[in-house]
Design an enzyme around this catalytic site. Structure first.
Site, PDB file in Angstrom:
ATOM      1  N   GLU A 280       0.857  -1.178   0.000  1.00 27.94           N
ATOM      2  CA  GLU A 280       0.000   0.000   0.000  1.00 27.94           C
ATOM      3  C   GLU A 280       0.896   1.232   0.000  1.00 27.94           C
ATOM      4  O   GLU A 280       1.746   1.389   0.873  1.00 27.94           O
ATOM      5  CB  GLU A 280      -0.928   0.023   1.222  1.00 27.94           C
ATOM      6  CG  GLU A 280      -2.091  -0.940   1.111  1.00 27.94           C
ATOM      7  CD  GLU A 280      -3.129  -0.748   2.206  1.00 27.94           C
ATOM      8  OE1 GLU A 280      -2.939   0.124   3.073  1.00 27.94           O
ATOM      9  OE2 GLU A 280      -4.127  -1.490   2.199  1.00 27.94           O
TER      10      GLU A 280
ATOM     11  N   ASP B 128      -5.562   9.983   9.284  1.00 24.92           N
ATOM     12  CA  ASP B 128      -4.235   9.540   9.700  1.00 24.92           C
ATOM     13  C   ASP B 128      -3.803  10.202  10.994  1.00 24.92           C
ATOM     14  O   ASP B 128      -4.113  11.365  11.254  1.00 24.92           O
ATOM     15  CB  ASP B 128      -3.215   9.842   8.594  1.00 24.92           C
ATOM     16  CG  ASP B 128      -3.487   9.036   7.347  1.00 24.92           C
ATOM     17  OD1 ASP B 128      -3.583   7.801   7.475  1.00 24.92           O
ATOM     18  OD2 ASP B 128      -3.607   9.616   6.259  1.00 24.92           O
TER      19      ASP B 128
END
Length: 272
Positions: free
Chosen positions: A53, A64
């Site tokens: 990824e 995040d």
């Protein structure tokens, strides 16, 4: 335009036949340096990664935690935008034609690029799937249709708080793999994983989903990877790896850190 080869399906088929689990590391493209991205990708494959990824740096990465936010900021400061990410995958494909690469990021850069143009460019570069954390599944039909036309998987996210109606939608439309967020929050935020609760949910999802189910968010080391992999088809490790790479002084150091970090996780998954 011809459809892309289904490297993700081939990867999970091979793992299933050998009784192994997918190890999916996440790195931010352009961090710890522009030059290190592709060598680190190859190092991760050597260390046992099955799928990579690759994070597309974005200025407002709301899903995040601090580690990946800082990584994204550093990469953007070096000029690592969407065009750079696509070029990095093209370079990776010159030596590796089989390891699936999935981009993880946000909708805005793709919309600016143009969704259809992006999809065609991504497939031509050798990208296999895209995970857009801010694309609600209820609004994903048009994007999914464009991606499906060229053979690009639209990877979906499910979490402990996902409602049943949305979960039914995710399971019925899953492409590539379904990414189960093992706790509610931002990446890297969990000090301890509730593996029992996650395992129950993973078993349910695997029984319902039309694609493999992988677990991520909060997996930091070999022990947590092995625990989460018991009831999943694979695990994703992100923030802990990004942190390990953050202050690598050069490409050689970044490669070594990537291998040293990932090898124990691969060994733990295979031992389980």
């Amino acid at each position: 335009m011809s459809r892309a080869p289904d490297r993700i399906a081939a990867c999970f088929d091979a793992l299933r036949h050998s009784g192994r689990k997918a190890l999916i590391p996440f790195i931010t493209a352009g961090d710890p340096s522009l030059e290190a991205t592709v060598p680190v990708m190859h190092a991760l494959v050597r260390a046992g990664a099955n799928i990579i990824e690759l994070g597309v740096p974005f200025s407002d990465p709301m899903a995040d935690g601090p580690t990946i936010q800082r990584s994204s900021e550093r990469a953007l400061g070096r000029g690592a935008g969407l065009a750079y990410v696509i070029e990095a995958v093209q370079e990776f494909r010159r030596e590796d034609a089989t390891t699936p690469v999935v981009l993880m990021g946000y909708l805005n850069p793709i919309e600016i690029h143009g969704t259809r143009r992006f999809a065609e460019t991504a497939v031509a570069a050798g990208i296999d799937g895209v995970l857009l954390v801010d694309l609600p599944p209820e609004e994903a039909d048009e994007t999914r249709a464009i991606f499906t036309e060229v053979g690009l998987a639209l990877i979906a996210l499910a979490s402990p708080t996902t409602g049943e109606a949305r979960l039914d939608m995710l399971c019925s439309t899953a492409q590539g793999y379904l990414y189960y967020v093992s706790f509610s929050g931002v990446t890297g935020a969990a000090d301890r994983l509730d593996t029992h609760a996650a395992s129950d949910r993973l078993r349910q999802l695997r029984a319902r989903a039309g694609a493999p189910v992988v677990a991520g968010f909060g997996i930091k080391d070999a022990a947590s990877a092995a625990a989460m992999a018991v009831d999943a088809d694979g695990v994703v490790v992100g923030s802990a790896l990004v942190a390990a790479l953050a202050d690598a002084s050069d490409v050689r150091s970044a490669r070594k850190r990537a291998e040293d970090f990932l090898q124990p996780l691969r060994q733990a998954l295979d031992a389980g």
